[in-house]
Design an enzyme around this catalytic site. Structure first.
Site, PDB file in Angstrom:
ATOM      1  N   CYS A   1       6.362   2.821  -1.370  1.00 37.17           N
ATOM      2  CA  CYS A   1       6.496   1.527  -0.669  1.00 37.17           C
ATOM      3  C   CYS A   1       5.534   1.451   0.519  1.00 37.17           C
ATOM      4  O   CYS A   1       4.966   0.400   0.790  1.00 37.17           O
ATOM      5  CB  CYS A   1       7.913   1.326  -0.130  1.00 37.17           C
ATOM      6  SG  CYS A   1       9.222   1.904  -1.203  1.00 37.17           S
ATOM      7  N   ASP A   2       5.371   2.545   1.245  1.00 42.25           N
ATOM      8  CA  ASP A   2       4.694   2.473   2.548  1.00 42.25           C
ATOM      9  C   ASP A   2       3.350   3.190   2.598  1.00 42.25           C
ATOM     10  O   ASP A   2       2.644   3.088   3.609  1.00 42.25           O
ATOM     11  CB  ASP A   2       5.610   3.078   3.635  1.00 42.25           C
ATOM     12  CG  ASP A   2       6.919   2.322   3.731  1.00 42.25           C
ATOM     13  OD1 ASP A   2       6.904   1.103   3.480  1.00 42.25           O
ATOM     14  OD2 ASP A   2       7.956   2.927   4.046  1.00 42.25           O
TER      15      ASP A   2
ATOM     16  N   CYS B   1       9.845   6.463   1.593  1.00 43.51           N
ATOM     17  CA  CYS B   1       9.313   5.948   0.327  1.00 43.51           C
ATOM     18  C   CYS B   1       7.790   5.861   0.377  1.00 43.51           C
ATOM     19  O   CYS B   1       7.231   4.905   0.908  1.00 43.51           O
ATOM     20  CB  CYS B   1       9.929   4.578   0.031  1.00 43.51           C
ATOM     21  SG  CYS B   1       9.264   3.841  -1.476  1.00 43.51           S
TER      22      CYS B   1
END
Ligand code: NAP
Length: 304
Positions: free
Chosen positions: A134-135, A131
């Site tokens: 997200c990261d 992701c």
């Protein structure tokens, strides 16, 4: 309580079914094992949903969830691990509870495909991610690589190119699979570099990802790629095992259904990416959500 409609999966398809079902006055419960919104939460931006020019995945998911709840859909954060759905009254079972209802809509979506290396799970969150949204921020100013050539990989690469120093796209073919509109944007970015006809040969690291080895499929040459992060976006796989039998799956594990989202089991319907279909997009997931719940309502009202 016997619910009218039990929806397994709280992604776009499931929550859309929730909105339509609750608005139609039915008692509706949605089971979600992780976070509401499903895979769309991992999407940095959405720009092909009609009438919404640009929205982030998390914002879309938050809107969808509050809309479903506002109409009275009950959301329960439990994973369904077993079902008994052949009879007139259906049972779905989580680790802590059992629920009964008159109809079931399966909206379990898909999960990200993994590369298949032994140490892959250990490296998740330690240099390896599925992701970018997200990261990605953990890799600000650093060099990263994205594996894959589909829309997810391309969107991830675009997002990362705003944050990271260099973004390599590792793709096993020489042509991208993703949409032209996204590819055109990708080609404009100077810090995105292509490694085509190339696969990841190995990921080295125990506590953190230390090295990515890549192999050129044309020449056979294996070389080290020096990156701090590796984002894997090589497609999706369904997660329908608990429904079959009795629900019929195709050879890839997707649920076989009619265009009105009926499965082979009476009172069991399916919506979204987990069913056999040609186009897996946000809009087709939403459309399925509405169609499946309409079929469920017809069934509840005495239809088949
Ligand atoms: P996808 O379209 O299936 O693409 C997967 C990519 O990974 C392909 O390029 C594939 O290569 C490659 N691949 C598969 N297995 C591999 C392996 N073992 N090693 C290396 N590469 C591998 O998956 P996706 O990008 O996740 O998209 C899934 C669905 O969601 C698609 O229908 C897509 O259109 C949709 N989606 C839409 C949007 C949007 O509309 N904005 C955004 C994201 C996703 P090949 O090219 O050789 O097959």
């Amino acid at each position: 309580m016997v619910y009218d409609i039990m929806i397994i999966g709280g992604g776009t398809a499931g929550l859309t079914s929730g909105i339509y079902g609750a608005r139609a006055g039915k008692s509706v419960i949605v089971f979600e094992g992780s976070f509401a919104g499903g895979l769309i939460v991992t999407s940095p931006f959405i720009e092909n949903y009609p009438a919404i020019q640009n929205i982030s995945g998390p914002e879309f998911a938050t809107n969808l969830l509050s809309q479903a709840e506002a109409f009275g859909t009950k959301i329960v954060y439990e994973s369904i691990i077993e079902v008994d759905i052949e009879g007139k009254i259906k049972r779905v079972i989580s680790e802590s509870n059992e629920y009964i209802g008159k109809t079931v809509i399966i909206a379990t979506g898909t999960k990200r495909r993994k590369l298949g290396f032994e140490n892959e799970d250990k490296l998740i969150g330690k240099g390896l991610s599925y992701c970018a949204y997200c990261d990605g921020a953990f890799f600000r100013g650093k060099d990263v690589a994205v594996v894959g050539g589909g829309n997810t990989a391309l969107e991830d690469a675009l997002y990362l190119s705003d944050i990271c120093k260099t973004v390599y796209i590792i793709h096993r073919r020489d042509k991208l699979k993703g949409e032209k509109a996204i590819s055109n944007e990708i080609f404009k970015r100077e810090n995105i570099k292509f490694l085509t006809n190339t696969v990841v040969d190995d990921i080295i690291g125990d506590k953190v990802l230390n090295l990515v080895k890549i192999r050129n499929l044309k020449t056979g040459e294996i070389r080290d790629l020096s990156v701090n992060g590796l984002f894997v976006a090589i497609g999706q796989i369904p997660q329908n095992e608990i429904f079959s039998p009795p629900v019929t799956l195709d050879s890839s594990g997707y649920i076989v259904a009619t265009e009105d989202c009926k499965t082979n089991v009476s009172g069991v319907f399916v919506a979204g990416d987990c069913r056999v279909k040609k186009l897996r997009q946000l809009i087709t997931a939403s459309a399925d959500g509405a169609t499946a719940v309409n079929s469920a309502i017809e069934y509840l009202n005495g239809g088949k």
